[in-house]
Scaffold this motif. Structure first.
Motif, PDB file in Angstrom:
ATOM      1  N   ALA A 296      31.299  41.892  46.794  1.00 44.35           N
ATOM      2  CA  ALA A 296      32.477  42.671  46.427  1.00 44.35           C
ATOM      3  C   ALA A 296      32.900  43.602  47.562  1.00 44.35           C
ATOM      4  N   ALA A 297      31.924  44.243  48.223  1.00 45.24           N
ATOM      5  CA  ALA A 297      32.258  45.119  49.349  1.00 45.24           C
ATOM      6  C   ALA A 297      32.845  44.317  50.502  1.00 45.24           C
ATOM      7  N   TRP A 298      32.277  43.162  50.756  1.00 45.65           N
ATOM      8  CA  TRP A 298      32.786  42.274  51.804  1.00 45.65           C
ATOM      9  C   TRP A 298      34.220  41.868  51.491  1.00 45.65           C
ATOM     10  N   HIS A 299      34.475  41.499  50.228  1.00 43.14           N
ATOM     11  CA  HIS A 299      35.823  41.095  49.820  1.00 43.14           C
ATOM     12  C   HIS A 299      36.808  42.247  49.996  1.00 43.14           C
ATOM     13  N   ALA A 300      36.388  43.463  49.617  1.00 40.67           N
ATOM     14  CA  ALA A 300      37.263  44.623  49.781  1.00 40.67           C
ATOM     15  C   ALA A 300      37.553  44.875  51.255  1.00 40.67           C
ATOM     16  N   TRP A 301      36.550  44.715  52.107  1.00 38.99           N
ATOM     17  CA  TRP A 301      36.739  44.885  53.559  1.00 38.99           C
ATOM     18  C   TRP A 301      37.751  43.864  54.069  1.00 38.99           C
ATOM     19  N   ARG A 302      37.613  42.631  53.649  1.00 40.88           N
ATOM     20  CA  ARG A 302      38.531  41.580  54.094  1.00 40.88           C
ATOM     21  C   ARG A 302      39.980  41.889  53.738  1.00 40.88           C
ATOM     22  N   ALA A 303      40.170  42.460  52.542  1.00 35.82           N
ATOM     23  CA  ALA A 303      41.519  42.656  52.022  1.00 35.82           C
ATOM     24  C   ALA A 303      42.182  43.926  52.528  1.00 35.82           C
ATOM     25  N   ASP A 304      41.446  44.778  53.206  1.00 36.96           N
ATOM     26  CA  ASP A 304      41.951  46.099  53.580  1.00 36.96           C
ATOM     27  C   ASP A 304      42.479  46.101  55.016  1.00 36.96           C
ATOM     28  N   PRO A 305      43.766  46.339  55.228  1.00 38.18           N
ATOM     29  CA  PRO A 305      44.299  46.385  56.605  1.00 38.18           C
ATOM     30  C   PRO A 305      43.766  47.556  57.416  1.00 38.18           C
ATOM     31  N   ARG A 306      43.204  48.561  56.760  1.00 39.45           N
ATOM     32  CA  ARG A 306      42.658  49.722  57.462  1.00 39.45           C
ATOM     33  C   ARG A 306      41.129  49.706  57.444  1.00 39.45           C
TER      34      ARG A 306
END
Length: 609
Positions: free
Chosen positions: A47-57
């Protein structure tokens, strides 16, 4: 975003992330470090990896440190994530790297090395006490860690000021222990009362003790300019690791091309070392093999640049060298007794004592160096012989200046890394420092083109000497390679014709013992005066304890001067790991292996007691 289910956790992955104010808290950070006290099936990491992928910042690097008592079966995670294509893909990538998870620390890399999972197999309390990570957020997914007598204090020792902690549930004793350790407890949500998850922030009323250790700098540095001296595998690995962290790296070498020294051999091996007691040398080698495989899969073309085919190792007598019980656990993913088919393919009798290293193979070092140096942020300066180093004040702070023998300025940088093998000492001594304990070892490799119909083993075989056949070279031809010799204390190059012939004789004698059948096929190539017999000779650099030397030199008086050298005969196994270790220490990141193993390679071990 969809939440990955994890039956071992009472709090969803979304709530863990939201409780730590992610992704907002990591916006535009150079790195972000999360600690999870119970990896479970890995759903929170995904989930953290997915959030990192989706975040432009998103941060440039995401470090995720997780502890688990036993190696997880990630196939359950893969099955649980099937409802979400994005999470299913990430779960499958995680599962593919979850092999050979012996007790200890394993570094798994994703997203071109920008998402790094430090998976720790063992007791969480012991790991926290020994490793002392520095983190920005804590997923206390198991309350057992918080309920342990020293649990909250152990977590506090890992937390940076302002780090947020989330736990599945709150209790008065746990909250009290957290407050004593320096955490401030957020009030529960009105609708949940005391039954909801616990949220806390590390904001002690006192200044925590410094976490300076023998394997970390007191203040992590910011990415700036770095000059790496030496364009072999050690220097290229350091350059790549620093460039991924935002450094502008200039690699300087006196030769006209990269990999002109010991890294210029036509082909080399990477393979784990084995020992009955699974000693430091063996554990470091496994961490190095995993690092080499991770970057090799990203950078190299199979069959041309490298071949992770496995390696057969002949063993003396009937001593396989494997630890007791090795075959019954995760160790078998790394090495096991060779089976009848592998021995037959090598042309060896079925009773031959040999080990099969499944995670091993051959690499063309020049190709690997080229790919590493081709990464964004790296510039190669050939024909640059650094003869003088000096540290000078500027309006923005002190910088290093690198000059040639005539005093011409070659480079200017905030950080200098010496990675020039035996040549490191020439520069070390110009600074008034004691020379590093470096030993030189000269070696000659014998090689030639394979004739049509020559049936050599389909994988490398090593032991006393080695044979690597079926290596593609220019055009459609294949080549074989045997050797190399091992002459301690000799650095003279080139060899004269008599020395070359003597080295060929040594390589052929070793080949006859290693692979009698293959040696018969290649005997004609070693005949005196055979025009097709070729050689390559280089000088390797090693230390008295046979371990690399990585870390700062005279950090108190000459800050910004580091070294990565003494790779020995296992440069392809160690260099990538050493580059990551140097970068992790420099930036205060979680280390890519156990702290005690890092200390065994550190420059600090060289200081007088």
């Amino acid at each position: 975003m969809p939440a990955a289910s994890n039956p071992t956790n009472a709090v969803s992955s979304d709530l863990f992330l939201q409780g730590c104010c992610l992704p907002a808290a990591w916006a535009d950070a150079a790195q972000w470090r999360i600690l999870e006290t119970d990896f479970g099936l890995g759903s929170n990491f995904v989930a953290a990896w997915h959030a990192w992928r989706a975040d432009p910042r998103r941060p440039r690097l995401l470090h995720y440190v997780a502890v688990v008592g036993h190696a997880p079966d990630l196939q359950e995670l893969v099955r649980a994530a099937q409802h979400s294509p994005e999470l299913a893909s990430l779960s499958q990538m995680l599962s593919a790297q979850a092999w050979g998870l012996l007790p200890g620390i394993h570094r798994l890399g994703f997203e071109q090395g920008q998402v790094l999972l430090t998976l720790c197999i063992g007791d969480a309390q012991s790991m926290l006490r020994k490793e002392r990570w520095r983190v920005d957020a804590v997923f206390a997914s198991s309350t057992a860690q918080l309920e342990a007598s020293d649990g909250p204090k152990a977590l506090a020792r890992c937390c940076e000021r302002g780090a947020r902690l989330v736990a599945p549930e709150r209790s008065a004793p746990v909250q009290g222990a957290l407050v004593q350790a320096g955490f401030q407890i957020a009030p529960p949500a009105a609708e949940s009362g005391n039954a909801g998850p616990l949220h806390a922030t590390f904001e002690p009323h006192w200044e925590p003790r410094t976490r300076a250790t023998r394997t970390a700098t007191t203040q992590p540095v910011q990415a700036a300019r770095c000059a790496v001296i030496g364009a072999g595998i050690a220097g290229a690995a350091v350059a790549a690791s620093l460039a991924r962290r935002g450094w502008q790296v200039q690699v300087l070498d006196a030769a006209d091309v990269a990999a002109a020294g010991a890294s210029g051999l036509p082909v080399g091996l990477f393979a784990p070392h084995i020992s009955p007691d699974d000693n430091v040398f063996s554990r470091v080698s496994r961490a190095g093999v995993r690092a080499t495989l991770e970057q090799g899969c990203r950078l190299l073309q199979t069959g041309t640049d490298w071949q992770p085919s496995g390696v057969l190792e002949r063993r003396p007598g009937d001593l396989l060298g494997l630890p007791a019980g090795w075959a019954a656990g995760a160790g078998a993913d790394w090495s096991h007794a060779a089976d009848a088919a592998q021995l037959h393919a090598a042309g060896l009798p079925a009773e031959s004592p040999a080990c099969w290293h499944a995670r091993a193979g051959w690499v063309r070092p020049q190709n690997l160096v080229e790919k590493l140096l081709n990464m964004p942020g790296i510039r190669l300066s050939a024909h640059s012989h650094v003869a003088q180093l000096s540290r000078l004040p500027t309006s923005e702070g002190e910088v290093w200046q690198l000059r040639d023998a005539k005093g011409a300025l070659l480079a200017e940088a905030e950080l200098v890394v010496l990675a020039a093998g035996p040549s490191c000492n020439a520069l070390v001594q110009t600074l008034g420092l004691a020379p590093l304990p470096l030993d030189v070892v000269r070696g000659q490799l014998s090689w030639g083109l394979q004739d049509a119909g020559l049936a050599l083993p389909p994988f490398p075989v090593n032991g006393k000497g080695a044979l690597v056949g079926n290596v593609p070279i220019a055009g459609e031809r294949l080549a074989w390679h045997a050797g190399s010799t091992f002459e301690r204390g000799r650095a003279e190059l080139p060899l004269d014709p008599q020395e070359q012939r003597a080295a060929h004789e040594v390589n052929f004698a070793n080949l006859q013992q290693l692979l009698p059948q293959a040696s018969q096929q290649l005997a004609g190539n070693f005949a005196d005066g055979t025009p097709g017999l070729k050689s390559w000779t280089g000088v390797r650099c090693t230390s008295p304890d046979r371990l690399p030397i990585v870390g700062p030199l005279a950090a108190g008086t000459l800050p910004g001067l580091w070294v990565s050298t003494a790779m020995g005969a296992r440069g392809l196994t160690r260099a990538i790991l050493c580059g990551e270790l140097l970068a992790a220490r420099l930036h205060g990141e979680p280390l890519p292996l156990e702290a005690r193993l890092a200390r065994s390679m550190g420059t600090e071990r060289l200081a007088p007691p």
